[in-house]
Design a protein around this motif. Structure first.
Motif, short mmCIF file in Angstrom:
data_model
loop_
_atom_site.label_atom_id
_atom_site.label_comp_id
_atom_site.label_asym_id
_atom_site.label_seq_id
_atom_site.Cartn_x
_atom_site.Cartn_y
_atom_site.Cartn_z
N LYS A 128 -5.27 -2.04 0.16
CA LYS A 128 -5.17 -0.28 0.29
C LYS A 128 -3.48 -0.07 0.07
O LYS A 128 -2.73 -0.61 0.99
CB LYS A 128 -5.90 0.25 1.55
CG LYS A 128 -6.22 1.53 1.34
CD LYS A 128 -7.11 1.96 2.56
CE LYS A 128 -7.94 3.34 2.27
NZ LYS A 128 -8.82 3.39 3.10
N ASN A 129 -3.17 0.92 -0.59
CA ASN A 129 -1.95 1.43 -0.80
C ASN A 129 -1.81 2.39 0.68
O ASN A 129 -2.39 3.41 0.62
CB ASN A 129 -1.56 2.26 -2.06
CG ASN A 129 -0.28 2.77 -2.19
OD1 ASN A 129 0.29 3.44 -1.14
ND2 ASN A 129 0.28 2.72 -3.29
N GLN A 130 -1.07 2.31 1.46
CA GLN A 130 -0.66 3.09 2.53
C GLN A 130 -0.25 4.33 2.34
O GLN A 130 -0.44 5.36 3.27
CB GLN A 130 0.46 2.39 3.71
CG GLN A 130 -0.21 1.11 4.11
CD GLN A 130 -1.51 1.13 4.93
OE1 GLN A 130 -1.91 2.16 5.52
NE2 GLN A 130 -2.24 0.16 4.59
N GLN A 131 0.42 4.74 1.23
CA GLN A 131 1.08 5.85 1.02
C GLN A 131 -0.14 6.84 0.19
O GLN A 131 -0.18 7.91 0.56
CB GLN A 131 2.29 5.93 0.10
CG GLN A 131 3.66 5.16 0.77
CD GLN A 131 4.35 4.90 -0.33
OE1 GLN A 131 4.48 4.85 -1.51
NE2 GLN A 131 5.64 4.65 0.36
N THR A 132 -0.89 6.10 -0.50
CA THR A 132 -1.88 7.07 -1.52
C THR A 132 -3.37 6.83 -0.82
O THR A 132 -4.12 7.86 -0.95
CB THR A 132 -1.65 6.72 -2.82
OG1 THR A 132 -2.35 5.39 -3.10
CG2 THR A 132 -0.49 6.86 -3.51
N GLY A 133 -3.62 5.79 -0.09
CA GLY A 133 -4.88 5.73 0.46
C GLY A 133 -5.71 5.01 -0.63
O GLY A 133 -6.84 4.91 -0.54
N GLU A 134 -5.38 4.67 -1.87
CA GLU A 134 -6.18 4.14 -3.19
C GLU A 134 -6.07 2.65 -2.84
O GLU A 134 -5.06 2.13 -2.47
CB GLU A 134 -5.60 4.61 -4.38
CG GLU A 134 -5.72 5.96 -4.38
CD GLU A 134 -7.23 6.43 -4.73
OE1 GLU A 134 -7.94 5.90 -5.25
OE2 GLU A 134 -7.46 7.61 -4.09
N TRP A 135 -7.12 2.12 -3.26
CA TRP A 135 -7.03 0.66 -3.25
C TRP A 135 -6.33 0.17 -4.78
O TRP A 135 -6.75 0.71 -5.60
CB TRP A 135 -8.58 -0.12 -3.29
CG TRP A 135 -9.23 0.15 -2.16
CD1 TRP A 135 -10.14 1.14 -1.46
CD2 TRP A 135 -9.24 -1.02 -0.95
NE1 TRP A 135 -10.27 0.93 -0.47
CE2 TRP A 135 -9.94 -0.56 0.12
CE3 TRP A 135 -8.40 -1.93 -0.84
CZ2 TRP A 135 -9.98 -0.99 1.43
CZ3 TRP A 135 -8.48 -2.68 0.22
CH2 TRP A 135 -9.34 -2.31 1.27
N GLU A 136 -5.67 -1.10 -4.59
CA GLU A 136 -4.98 -1.44 -5.84
C GLU A 136 -5.36 -3.18 -5.87
O GLU A 136 -5.24 -3.71 -4.86
CB GLU A 136 -3.46 -1.18 -5.32
CG GLU A 136 -3.08 0.39 -5.48
CD GLU A 136 -1.49 0.52 -5.07
OE1 GLU A 136 -0.71 -0.57 -4.65
OE2 GLU A 136 -1.20 1.61 -5.25
N ASP A 137 -5.06 -3.27 -7.26
CA ASP A 137 -5.04 -4.90 -7.56
C ASP A 137 -3.65 -5.27 -7.61
O ASP A 137 -2.79 -4.87 -8.16
CB ASP A 137 -5.69 -5.27 -8.66
CG ASP A 137 -7.30 -4.98 -8.45
OD1 ASP A 137 -7.72 -5.23 -7.53
OD2 ASP A 137 -7.90 -4.78 -9.76
N ARG A 138 -3.32 -6.25 -6.71
CA ARG A 138 -2.12 -7.04 -6.61
C ARG A 138 -2.35 -8.49 -7.41
O ARG A 138 -2.93 -9.28 -6.59
CB ARG A 138 -1.46 -7.00 -5.61
CG ARG A 138 -0.68 -5.57 -5.01
CD ARG A 138 -0.20 -5.68 -3.62
NE ARG A 138 0.29 -4.42 -3.40
CZ ARG A 138 0.73 -3.98 -2.09
NH1 ARG A 138 0.77 -4.99 -1.33
NH2 ARG A 138 0.90 -2.71 -2.04
N PRO A 139 -1.53 -8.53 -8.36
CA PRO A 139 -1.81 -9.98 -9.00
C PRO A 139 -0.91 -10.97 -8.16
O PRO A 139 0.21 -11.06 -7.77
CB PRO A 139 -1.25 -9.71 -10.49
CG PRO A 139 -0.35 -8.82 -10.48
CD PRO A 139 -0.81 -8.05 -9.41
#
Length: 178
Positions: free
Chosen positions: A39-50
């Motif tokens: 989870k991106n702490q700034q946007t609150g959105e879930w992100e995929d990190r390769p």
């Protein structure tokens, strides 16, 4: 006691490189991209990190598998981690890589491409595996007779009829009793 086992599933990041040692043993090297969700702490959105993982496979199976692998192929790998260190131009380098014990073909980005059924691992000689491609990526091999499902309460040594599951039917949360 320590345990050194790793299981990853992802897509090949590049075409594999097949080479041989001085003794003639085949060595297949390839990379696998594995996503990690956070989870991106700034946007609150879930992100995929390769994560990019270097993998190496040895022996006759490396020769056999190399012809079916290409950039983008989805695979599942089981193996062990190995730490490597080297020095180049006075700088010390190191990395962890996976020594592949088992490889299963999951899919291909190339439609119509073929691969052997099942998976490749070191516990069986290569004669255990099909000599030529028999199904498309992702196809499931037939179960052996001893692995067929049994009806509830049927004796283990008797083949019982099991109703087929309609793949077009769907299950909703309302259908689940708990």
């Amino acid at each position: 006691m320590s345990i050194n086992r790793v299981i990853i599933s992802g897509n090949l990041t590049r075409d594999p490189e097949l080479r041989s040692t001085q003794s003639g043993m085949a060595v297949l090297s390839f990379g696998v991209a594995v996503n990690d969700r956070c989870k991106n702490q700034q946007t609150g959105e879930w992100e995929d990190r390769p994560n990019f993982v270097d993998c190496t496979m040895f022996g006759n199976r490396a020769n056999s598998v190399a012809q079916y692998l290409s950039k983008g192929t989805k695979v599942s790998i089981e193996g062990k981690l190995r730490w490597e260190q080297w020095e180049r131009d006075g700088q010390k380098h190191s990395k962890l890589k996976v020594i592949v014990d088992e490889l299963e073909f999951m899919s291909s980005r190339q439609s119509g491409a073929s691969a052997p059924q099942g998976h490749y691992h070191t516990a069986q000689p290569m004669s255990h595996y099909p000599a030529a491609p028999q199904a498309a990526y992702g196809a499931q091999p037939p179960l052996p007779a001893y692995g067929q499902p049994q009806a509830y309460g049927a004796p283990a040594n008797t083949a019982a009829a099991v109703p087929a599951i309609d793949a077009s039917s769907s299950v909703y949360d309302d259908d689940i009793p708990f």
